[in-house]
Write a protein that holds these residues in place. Structure first.
Motif, PDB file in Angstrom:
ATOM      1  N   GLY A 204     -13.688   7.605  -1.112  1.00 14.09           N
ATOM      2  CA  GLY A 204     -13.611   6.340  -1.445  1.00 14.09           C
ATOM      3  C   GLY A 204     -13.895   6.502  -2.741  1.00 14.09           C
ATOM      4  N   ARG A 205     -14.655   7.401  -3.347  1.00 15.54           N
ATOM      5  CA  ARG A 205     -14.880   7.388  -4.927  1.00 15.54           C
ATOM      6  C   ARG A 205     -13.496   7.810  -5.568  1.00 15.54           C
ATOM      7  NH1 ARG A 205     -19.949   9.390  -3.790  1.00 15.54           N
ATOM      8  NH2 ARG A 205     -19.302  11.879  -4.175  1.00 15.54           N
ATOM      9  N   ARG A 206     -12.691   8.574  -4.900  1.00 13.13           N
ATOM     10  CA  ARG A 206     -11.406   9.172  -5.664  1.00 13.13           C
ATOM     11  C   ARG A 206     -10.145   8.360  -5.169  1.00 13.13           C
ATOM     12  NH1 ARG A 206     -15.477  12.860  -4.581  1.00 13.13           N
ATOM     13  NH2 ARG A 206     -15.887  14.295  -6.157  1.00 13.13           N
ATOM     14  N   LEU A 207     -10.255   7.835  -4.010  1.00 17.11           N
ATOM     15  CA  LEU A 207      -8.873   7.426  -3.414  1.00 17.11           C
ATOM     16  C   LEU A 207      -8.408   6.337  -4.192  1.00 17.11           C
ATOM     17  CD1 LEU A 207      -6.871   7.650  -1.055  1.00 17.11           C
ATOM     18  CD2 LEU A 207      -8.169   5.786   0.128  1.00 17.11           C
ATOM     19  N   PRO A 208      -8.916   5.247  -5.135  1.00 16.61           N
ATOM     20  CA  PRO A 208      -8.213   4.360  -5.998  1.00 16.61           C
ATOM     21  C   PRO A 208      -7.359   5.053  -6.800  1.00 16.61           C
ATOM     22  CG  PRO A 208     -10.766   3.780  -5.245  1.00 16.61           C
ATOM     23  CD  PRO A 208     -10.512   5.293  -4.835  1.00 16.61           C
ATOM     24  N   ALA A 209      -8.081   5.988  -7.478  1.00 18.96           N
ATOM     25  CA  ALA A 209      -7.356   6.809  -8.421  1.00 18.96           C
ATOM     26  C   ALA A 209      -5.967   7.371  -8.139  1.00 18.96           C
ATOM     27  CB  ALA A 209      -8.076   7.884  -9.343  1.00 18.96           C
ATOM     28  N   THR A 210      -5.992   8.071  -6.778  1.00 16.05           N
ATOM     29  CA  THR A 210      -4.779   8.420  -6.205  1.00 16.05           C
ATOM     30  C   THR A 210      -3.824   7.362  -5.620  1.00 16.05           C
ATOM     31  OG1 THR A 210      -6.127  10.568  -5.135  1.00 16.05           O
ATOM     32  CG2 THR A 210      -3.958  10.031  -4.304  1.00 16.05           C
ATOM     33  N   LEU A 211      -4.338   6.290  -5.266  1.00 10.48           N
ATOM     34  CA  LEU A 211      -3.464   5.253  -5.240  1.00 10.48           C
ATOM     35  C   LEU A 211      -2.596   4.639  -6.350  1.00 10.48           C
ATOM     36  CD1 LEU A 211      -5.433   3.452  -2.143  1.00 10.48           C
ATOM     37  CD2 LEU A 211      -3.213   4.980  -1.909  1.00 10.48           C
ATOM     38  N   GLU A 212      -3.475   4.503  -7.182  1.00 10.21           N
ATOM     39  CA  GLU A 212      -3.115   3.950  -8.447  1.00 10.21           C
ATOM     40  C   GLU A 212      -1.688   4.864  -9.004  1.00 10.21           C
ATOM     41  OE1 GLU A 212      -6.036   3.856 -11.623  1.00 10.21           O
ATOM     42  OE2 GLU A 212      -4.539   3.517 -13.294  1.00 10.21           O
ATOM     43  N   LEU A 213      -1.951   6.040  -8.958  1.00  9.96           N
ATOM     44  CA  LEU A 213      -0.981   7.082  -9.345  1.00  9.96           C
ATOM     45  C   LEU A 213       0.287   7.144  -8.725  1.00  9.96           C
ATOM     46  CD1 LEU A 213       0.069   9.121 -11.215  1.00  9.96           C
ATOM     47  CD2 LEU A 213      -1.095  10.975 -10.153  1.00  9.96           C
ATOM     48  N   ALA A 214       0.050   7.081  -7.252  1.00 10.62           N
ATOM     49  CA  ALA A 214       1.091   7.128  -6.444  1.00 10.62           C
ATOM     50  C   ALA A 214       1.850   5.793  -6.301  1.00 10.62           C
ATOM     51  CB  ALA A 214       0.726   7.365  -4.661  1.00 10.62           C
ATOM     52  N   GLY A 215       1.306   4.680  -6.466  1.00 11.28           N
ATOM     53  CA  GLY A 215       1.699   3.356  -6.493  1.00 11.28           C
ATOM     54  C   GLY A 215       2.530   3.250  -7.653  1.00 11.28           C
ATOM     55  N   ALA A 216       1.946   3.703  -9.015  1.00  8.19           N
ATOM     56  CA  ALA A 216       2.601   3.636 -10.148  1.00  8.19           C
ATOM     57  C   ALA A 216       4.191   4.459 -10.047  1.00  8.19           C
ATOM     58  CB  ALA A 216       1.881   3.797 -11.421  1.00  8.19           C
ATOM     59  N   ALA A 217       4.077   5.593  -9.397  1.00  7.85           N
ATOM     60  CA  ALA A 217       5.220   6.519  -9.237  1.00  7.85           C
ATOM     61  C   ALA A 217       6.176   6.000  -8.506  1.00  7.85           C
ATOM     62  CB  ALA A 217       4.802   7.830  -8.856  1.00  7.85           C
ATOM     63  N   MET A 218       5.516   5.117  -7.252  1.00  5.80           N
ATOM     64  CA  MET A 218       6.565   4.595  -6.289  1.00  5.80           C
ATOM     65  C   MET A 218       7.161   3.382  -7.055  1.00  5.80           C
ATOM     66  SD  MET A 218       7.444   5.063  -2.976  1.00  5.80           S
ATOM     67  CE  MET A 218       9.214   5.019  -3.840  1.00  5.80           C
ATOM     68  N   LEU A 219       6.790   2.801  -7.903  1.00  5.66           N
ATOM     69  CA  LEU A 219       6.991   1.564  -8.494  1.00  5.66           C
ATOM     70  C   LEU A 219       8.167   1.888  -9.393  1.00  5.66           C
ATOM     71  CD1 LEU A 219       7.215  -1.389  -9.112  1.00  5.66           C
ATOM     72  CD2 LEU A 219       5.357  -1.228 -10.770  1.00  5.66           C
ATOM     73  N   LEU A 220       7.766   3.042 -10.311  1.00 11.38           N
ATOM     74  CA  LEU A 220       8.768   3.665 -11.359  1.00 11.38           C
ATOM     75  C   LEU A 220       9.981   4.089 -10.498  1.00 11.38           C
ATOM     76  CD1 LEU A 220       8.584   4.066 -14.313  1.00 11.38           C
ATOM     77  CD2 LEU A 220       8.007   6.209 -13.957  1.00 11.38           C
ATOM     78  N   SER A 221       9.879   4.473  -9.411  1.00 14.78           N
ATOM     79  CA  SER A 221      10.933   5.398  -8.647  1.00 14.78           C
ATOM     80  C   SER A 221      11.935   4.196  -8.252  1.00 14.78           C
ATOM     81  CB  SER A 221      10.541   6.340  -7.359  1.00 14.78           C
ATOM     82  OG  SER A 221       9.609   6.995  -7.942  1.00 14.78           O
ATOM     83  N   LEU A 222      11.207   2.965  -7.724  1.00 15.88           N
ATOM     84  CA  LEU A 222      12.124   2.008  -7.315  1.00 15.88           C
ATOM     85  C   LEU A 222      12.866   1.327  -8.315  1.00 15.88           C
ATOM     86  CD1 LEU A 222       9.971   0.389  -4.565  1.00 15.88           C
ATOM     87  CD2 LEU A 222      12.222   1.775  -4.207  1.00 15.88           C
ATOM     88  N   VAL A 223      12.190   0.946  -9.530  1.00 20.01           N
ATOM     89  CA  VAL A 223      12.827   0.159 -10.774  1.00 20.01           C
ATOM     90  C   VAL A 223      13.806   1.126 -11.372  1.00 20.01           C
ATOM     91  CG1 VAL A 223      12.306  -0.907 -12.617  1.00 20.01           C
ATOM     92  CG2 VAL A 223      10.911  -1.171 -10.907  1.00 20.01           C
ATOM     93  N   VAL A 224      13.597   2.516 -11.679  1.00 15.50           N
ATOM     94  CA  VAL A 224      14.415   3.186 -12.428  1.00 15.50           C
ATOM     95  C   VAL A 224      15.801   3.609 -11.491  1.00 15.50           C
ATOM     96  CG1 VAL A 224      14.936   5.062 -13.741  1.00 15.50           C
ATOM     97  CG2 VAL A 224      12.777   3.716 -14.047  1.00 15.50           C
ATOM     98  N   GLY A 225      15.296   4.141 -10.101  1.00 14.35           N
ATOM     99  CA  GLY A 225      16.255   4.605  -9.498  1.00 14.35           C
ATOM    100  C   GLY A 225      17.345   3.689  -9.031  1.00 14.35           C
ATOM    101  N   VAL A 226      16.824   2.489  -8.346  1.00  9.33           N
ATOM    102  CA  VAL A 226      17.677   1.302  -8.099  1.00  9.33           C
ATOM    103  C   VAL A 226      18.455   0.991  -9.375  1.00  9.33           C
ATOM    104  CG1 VAL A 226      17.902  -1.057  -7.334  1.00  9.33           C
ATOM    105  CG2 VAL A 226      16.528   0.766  -5.899  1.00  9.33           C
ATOM    106  N   GLY A 227      17.860   0.673 -10.389  1.00  6.67           N
ATOM    107  CA  GLY A 227      18.744   0.223 -11.655  1.00  6.67           C
ATOM    108  C   GLY A 227      19.754   1.120 -12.112  1.00  6.67           C
ATOM    109  N   LEU A 228      19.364   2.589 -12.178  1.00  9.02           N
ATOM    110  CA  LEU A 228      20.403   3.478 -12.530  1.00  9.02           C
ATOM    111  C   LEU A 228      21.408   3.514 -11.523  1.00  9.02           C
ATOM    112  CD1 LEU A 228      18.369   6.768 -13.899  1.00  9.02           C
ATOM    113  CD2 LEU A 228      20.154   5.365 -15.085  1.00  9.02           C
ATOM    114  N   GLY A 229      21.069   3.465 -10.155  1.00  6.89           N
ATOM    115  CA  GLY A 229      22.124   3.630  -9.115  1.00  6.89           C
ATOM    116  C   GLY A 229      23.067   2.504  -9.225  1.00  6.89           C
TER     117      GLY A 229
END
Length: 306
Positions: A92-117
């Motif tokens: 629980g102490r470390r999971l928020p940091a991992t979810l923050e990083l994975a969530g930001a990466a997923m958002l970046l993937s969708l925005v940039v990936g769909v936009g470029l496509g």
């Protein structure tokens, strides 16, 4: 739609049960003895036997799994062998940091990936299409750890645009999120381009154009919705890859997430922490794919009726 959602939610329980047993059995195949890690190589056989008995390691595998399963029902993931702290507290102490990083990466993937496509599909063979092909080739062919070191060298050491490591504001998130998302951007952009080109060649799109409908309206209202079905499906699977990818990236960028916790747990043979982390990863992956299925059904209601 409600029945479809409940049915998909009910399917999660047997999946998580099977995952928990597989993980429980497999971590015990890891070479090494956790008792030796706790007591040290010079400890007496009596002390090692006492520790083994206190951890319940003398019991048969199924009996140990039964005790573990009873704990899971009450939300107890066990106690860390290394720190003697509850596993849920450690995660629980470390999971928020991992979810923050994975969530930001997923958002970046969708925005940039769909936009470029989309841009590449609207101008096939143009400059943006060439840029999308370069990003796809670079993202797929470059190992994540190498890309992370390259980004640190270029953007943090030489140009000093972003911090080298650590967790803080948005500037700390840019480099690790961009590194993790690069491969997903490649997949999603190429898939979006191919799907949109196929949809744009359909008869109903040509009919809409023949009626004088504006080009942007044809793409946004008639084509893009159907073209996004495949990228959305892949996005759910990509989130699982992002979760596993952040483990390496967290170590490279000194990100205080669950990646370092998992590596330390494997080195120390900390079975309860390994089991807890893999189970939490599996739960998050299952919930994300459930959300993807619901979005999929919302875009195409025929799926919910099957």
């Amino acid at each position: 739609m409600l029945i479809y959602s409940l049915r998909r939610l009910a399917n999660l329980l047997p999946t998580l049960l099977i995952v928990s047993f597989i993980v429980f059995a497999m971590v015990r195949l890891i070479p090494g003895d956790p008792v030796t890690a706790i007591a040290g190589p010079d400890s007496t056989p009596e002390l090692m036997a006492q520790i083994r008995e206190s951890l319940g390691l003398n019991e048969p595998l199924l009996a140990q799994y039964g005790v573990y399963l009873r704990g899971l029902v009450t939300g107890d993931l066990g106690t860390s062998i290394r720190s003697r702290q509850p596993v849920w507290s450690e995660i629980g102490r470390r999971l928020p940091a991992t979810l923050e990083l994975a969530g930001a990466a997923m958002l970046l993937s969708l925005v940039v990936g769909v936009g470029l496509g989309v841009l590449a599909a609207l101008r096939p063979g143009g400059t943006v299409d060439a840029l999308a092909r370069f990003v796809s080739l670079f993202g797929v062919s470059s190992p994540t750890f190498w890309t992370g070191l390259l980004f640190i060298l270029a953007f943090a050491y030489y140009w000093r645009l972003f911090p080298i490591s650590g967790r803080g504001g948005l500037e700390h998130l840019v480099l690790p999120a961009a590194t993790v998302s690069l491969t997903s951007v490649a997949f999603i952009s190429r898939l979006t381009r191919a799907s949109l080109l196929e949809v744009l060649s359909q008869d109903y799109v040509r009919t809409a154009r023949a009626k004088g409908t504006a080009g942007s309206r044809v793409v946004l209202k008639h084509a893009l919705r159907n073209a996004l079905m495949s990228p959305i499906t892949v996005a759910g699977l990509e989130f699982g890859r992002l979760l596993s990818g952040v483990i390496v990236i967290e170590i490279i960028f000194s990100w205080p997430g669950t990646g370092r916790l998992l590596v330390n747990a494997i080195q120390f043979r900390d079975f309860p922490v390994i089991q807890g982390l893999v189970l939490v990863y599996a739960l998050i992956f299952a919930l994300v794919n459930l959300a993807v299925d619901l979005v999929y059904a919302a875009l195409d209601p025929r799926i919910a009726l099957r």
